[in-house]
Design a protein around this motif. Structure first.
Motif, PDB file in Angstrom:
ATOM      1  N   THR A   3      36.584  44.629  60.127  1.00  0.00           N
ATOM      2  CA  THR A   3      38.134  45.520  60.168  1.00  0.00           C
ATOM      3  C   THR A   3      37.293  46.778  59.204  1.00  0.00           C
ATOM      4  OG1 THR A   3      39.581  44.083  60.398  1.00  0.00           O
ATOM      5  CG2 THR A   3      40.009  46.705  59.191  1.00  0.00           C
ATOM      6  N   LEU A   4      37.210  47.903  59.851  1.00  0.00           N
ATOM      7  CA  LEU A   4      36.605  49.154  58.766  1.00  0.00           C
ATOM      8  C   LEU A   4      38.077  49.896  58.352  1.00  0.00           C
ATOM      9  CD1 LEU A   4      34.689  50.938  57.875  1.00  0.00           C
ATOM     10  CD2 LEU A   4      34.635  52.401  59.909  1.00  0.00           C
ATOM     11  N   LEU A   5      38.404  50.202  56.734  1.00  0.00           N
ATOM     12  CA  LEU A   5      39.613  51.292  56.455  1.00  0.00           C
ATOM     13  C   LEU A   5      38.995  52.157  56.626  1.00  0.00           C
ATOM     14  CD1 LEU A   5      41.122  47.988  54.396  1.00  0.00           C
ATOM     15  CD2 LEU A   5      41.291  48.316  56.860  1.00  0.00           C
ATOM     16  N   ALA A   6      38.980  53.209  56.887  1.00  0.00           N
ATOM     17  CA  ALA A   6      38.642  54.555  56.300  1.00  0.00           C
ATOM     18  C   ALA A   6      39.786  55.879  55.946  1.00  0.00           C
ATOM     19  CB  ALA A   6      39.092  55.449  57.602  1.00  0.00           C
ATOM     20  N   VAL A   7      39.052  55.986  54.706  1.00  0.00           N
ATOM     21  CA  VAL A   7      40.250  56.481  53.417  1.00  0.00           C
ATOM     22  C   VAL A   7      39.991  57.577  53.489  1.00  0.00           C
ATOM     23  CG1 VAL A   7      40.747  54.226  52.894  1.00  0.00           C
ATOM     24  CG2 VAL A   7      38.805  55.519  51.484  1.00  0.00           C
ATOM     25  N   ASP A   8      41.245  58.464  52.608  1.00  0.00           N
ATOM     26  CA  ASP A   8      40.824  60.224  52.324  1.00  0.00           C
ATOM     27  C   ASP A   8      41.513  60.270  50.729  1.00  0.00           C
ATOM     28  OD1 ASP A   8      43.306  59.912  52.248  1.00  0.00           O
ATOM     29  OD2 ASP A   8      42.994  61.510  54.519  1.00  0.00           O
ATOM     30  N   GLY A   9      42.147  58.454  50.466  1.00  0.00           N
ATOM     31  CA  GLY A   9      42.837  59.128  48.575  1.00  0.00           C
ATOM     32  C   GLY A   9      43.894  60.012  49.036  1.00  0.00           C
ATOM     33  N   SER A  10      45.222  59.936  50.088  1.00  0.00           N
ATOM     34  CA  SER A  10      46.008  61.160  50.634  1.00  0.00           C
ATOM     35  C   SER A  10      47.257  59.711  50.283  1.00  0.00           C
ATOM     36  CB  SER A  10      46.309  61.516  51.787  1.00  0.00           C
ATOM     37  OG  SER A  10      45.804  60.424  53.297  1.00  0.00           O
ATOM     38  N   ASP A  11      48.979  60.399  50.105  1.00  0.00           N
ATOM     39  CA  ASP A  11      49.457  59.354  50.622  1.00  0.00           C
ATOM     40  C   ASP A  11      49.613  58.124  52.308  1.00  0.00           C
ATOM     41  OD1 ASP A  11      50.688  60.331  48.225  1.00  0.00           O
ATOM     42  OD2 ASP A  11      51.996  61.626  48.759  1.00  0.00           O
ATOM     43  N   TYR A  12      48.736  59.217  52.796  1.00  0.00           N
ATOM     44  CA  TYR A  12      48.784  58.122  54.331  1.00  0.00           C
ATOM     45  C   TYR A  12      47.588  57.530  53.782  1.00  0.00           C
ATOM     46  CZ  TYR A  12      50.830  62.413  55.008  1.00  0.00           C
ATOM     47  OH  TYR A  12      51.755  63.444  55.001  1.00  0.00           O
ATOM     48  N   THR A  13      46.920  57.252  53.522  1.00  0.00           N
ATOM     49  CA  THR A  13      45.988  56.041  53.136  1.00  0.00           C
ATOM     50  C   THR A  13      47.003  54.996  51.777  1.00  0.00           C
ATOM     51  OG1 THR A  13      43.721  57.475  52.221  1.00  0.00           O
ATOM     52  CG2 THR A  13      43.458  54.998  51.362  1.00  0.00           C
ATOM     53  N   LYS A  14      47.459  55.734  51.263  1.00  0.00           N
ATOM     54  CA  LYS A  14      48.324  54.806  50.976  1.00  0.00           C
ATOM     55  C   LYS A  14      49.340  53.654  51.685  1.00  0.00           C
ATOM     56  CE  LYS A  14      48.034  57.477  46.602  1.00  0.00           C
ATOM     57  NZ  LYS A  14      48.501  58.370  45.463  1.00  0.00           N
ATOM     58  N   ARG A  15      49.673  54.290  51.976  1.00  0.00           N
ATOM     59  CA  ARG A  15      50.491  53.888  53.794  1.00  0.00           C
ATOM     60  C   ARG A  15      50.428  52.821  54.248  1.00  0.00           C
ATOM     61  NH1 ARG A  15      53.682  58.493  56.076  1.00  0.00           N
ATOM     62  NH2 ARG A  15      54.773  59.244  53.993  1.00  0.00           N
ATOM     63  N   MET A  16      49.027  53.235  54.911  1.00  0.00           N
ATOM     64  CA  MET A  16      48.481  52.525  55.567  1.00  0.00           C
ATOM     65  C   MET A  16      48.163  51.064  54.787  1.00  0.00           C
ATOM     66  SD  MET A  16      44.388  51.556  55.801  1.00  0.00           S
ATOM     67  CE  MET A  16      43.428  53.114  55.036  1.00  0.00           C
ATOM     68  N   LEU A  17      47.721  51.151  53.408  1.00  0.00           N
ATOM     69  CA  LEU A  17      46.927  49.807  52.669  1.00  0.00           C
ATOM     70  C   LEU A  17      47.788  49.029  52.496  1.00  0.00           C
ATOM     71  CD1 LEU A  17      44.662  51.639  50.065  1.00  0.00           C
ATOM     72  CD2 LEU A  17      43.678  50.102  51.712  1.00  0.00           C
ATOM     73  N   SER A  18      49.420  49.808  51.896  1.00  0.00           N
ATOM     74  CA  SER A  18      50.909  48.554  52.023  1.00  0.00           C
ATOM     75  C   SER A  18      50.252  48.558  53.093  1.00  0.00           C
ATOM     76  CB  SER A  18      51.698  50.085  51.744  1.00  0.00           C
ATOM     77  OG  SER A  18      52.841  49.419  51.744  1.00  0.00           O
ATOM     78  N   TYR A  19      50.752  49.178  54.595  1.00  0.00           N
ATOM     79  CA  TYR A  19      50.972  48.665  55.886  1.00  0.00           C
ATOM     80  C   TYR A  19      50.087  47.218  55.617  1.00  0.00           C
ATOM     81  CZ  TYR A  19      51.597  47.436  61.064  1.00  0.00           C
ATOM     82  OH  TYR A  19      51.309  46.660  61.931  1.00  0.00           O
ATOM     83  N   LEU A  20      48.718  47.653  55.888  1.00  0.00           N
ATOM     84  CA  LEU A  20      47.940  45.986  55.261  1.00  0.00           C
ATOM     85  C   LEU A  20      48.180  45.126  54.499  1.00  0.00           C
ATOM     86  CD1 LEU A  20      44.436  47.573  55.446  1.00  0.00           C
ATOM     87  CD2 LEU A  20      45.447  46.808  57.366  1.00  0.00           C
ATOM     88  N   THR A  21      48.432  45.552  53.218  1.00  0.00           N
ATOM     89  CA  THR A  21      49.268  43.962  52.657  1.00  0.00           C
ATOM     90  C   THR A  21      50.394  43.621  53.269  1.00  0.00           C
ATOM     91  OG1 THR A  21      50.367  46.036  50.964  1.00  0.00           O
ATOM     92  CG2 THR A  21      47.891  44.697  50.509  1.00  0.00           C
ATOM     93  N   THR A  22      51.445  44.166  53.555  1.00  0.00           N
ATOM     94  CA  THR A  22      52.494  43.787  53.740  1.00  0.00           C
ATOM     95  C   THR A  22      52.574  42.725  55.895  1.00  0.00           C
ATOM     96  OG1 THR A  22      53.803  45.456  54.894  1.00  0.00           O
ATOM     97  CG2 THR A  22      54.070  44.794  52.463  1.00  0.00           C
ATOM     98  N   HIS A  23      50.990  43.294  56.201  1.00  0.00           N
ATOM     99  CA  HIS A  23      50.989  42.527  57.602  1.00  0.00           C
ATOM    100  C   HIS A  23      50.111  42.051  57.666  1.00  0.00           C
ATOM    101  CE1 HIS A  23      53.928  46.254  58.425  1.00  0.00           C
ATOM    102  NE2 HIS A  23      54.315  44.979  59.133  1.00  0.00           N
TER     103      HIS A  23
END
Length: 140
Positions: A3-23
């Motif tokens: 799995t590739l996680l594309a990040v930019d450091g924004s709040d949208y990245t934080k939401r994506m990481l939070s989603y991954l940890t809860t799912h």
């Protein structure tokens, strides 16, 4: 599963990481995560004026500012990952890296702009979806 996680450091990245940890259960237990950040290139004239060492230092510093908090977050969550940064235009670099690395899934946050704004301005997510053959999961 790669799995590739594309990040930019924004709040949208934080939401994506939070989603991954809860799912975690949705994505399977045998994950191999790679976190990719793309640094925008310094304009050619500015790079020529600054010199290669300064430009390289800028790229490294920019990547460090974005990736270090993500590295800390991933460690706290007990998630092992490889961290990579590239220089270029984000949509092109993300799609190319996903395909070249033969990833099974690309996950990225999306700003969720409206259709008209997206049509006029475009977005990294839209461009990645148009170019990438790897399945993409967008988290808003």
């Amino acid at each position: 599963m790669k799995t590739l996680l594309a990040v930019d450091g924004s709040d949208y990245t934080k939401r994506m990481l939070s989603y991954l940890t809860t799912h975690k259960d949705c994505l399977g237990t045998a994950q191999a995560y790679t976190v990719l950040y793309v640094v925008l290139p310094v304009p050619h004239r500015a790079a020529a004026f600054a010199g290669p060492e300064m430009v390289h230092g800028y790229y490294e510093d920019d990547a460090r500012v974005v990736l270090e908090p993500i590295q800390a977050f991933m460690r706290e969550q007990g998630i092992d990952a490889t961290f990579v940064h590239k220089v270029g235009h984000p949509a092109d670099e993300i799609a190319s890296y996903a395909e070249a690395g033969k990833f099974d899934l690309l996950v990225m946050g999306s700003h969720g702009v409206g259709a008209l704004k997206n049509l006029v301005l475009g977005s990294v997510a839209t461009k990645v979806l148009a170019r990438c053959t790897v399945p993409v999961l967008l988290v808003r």
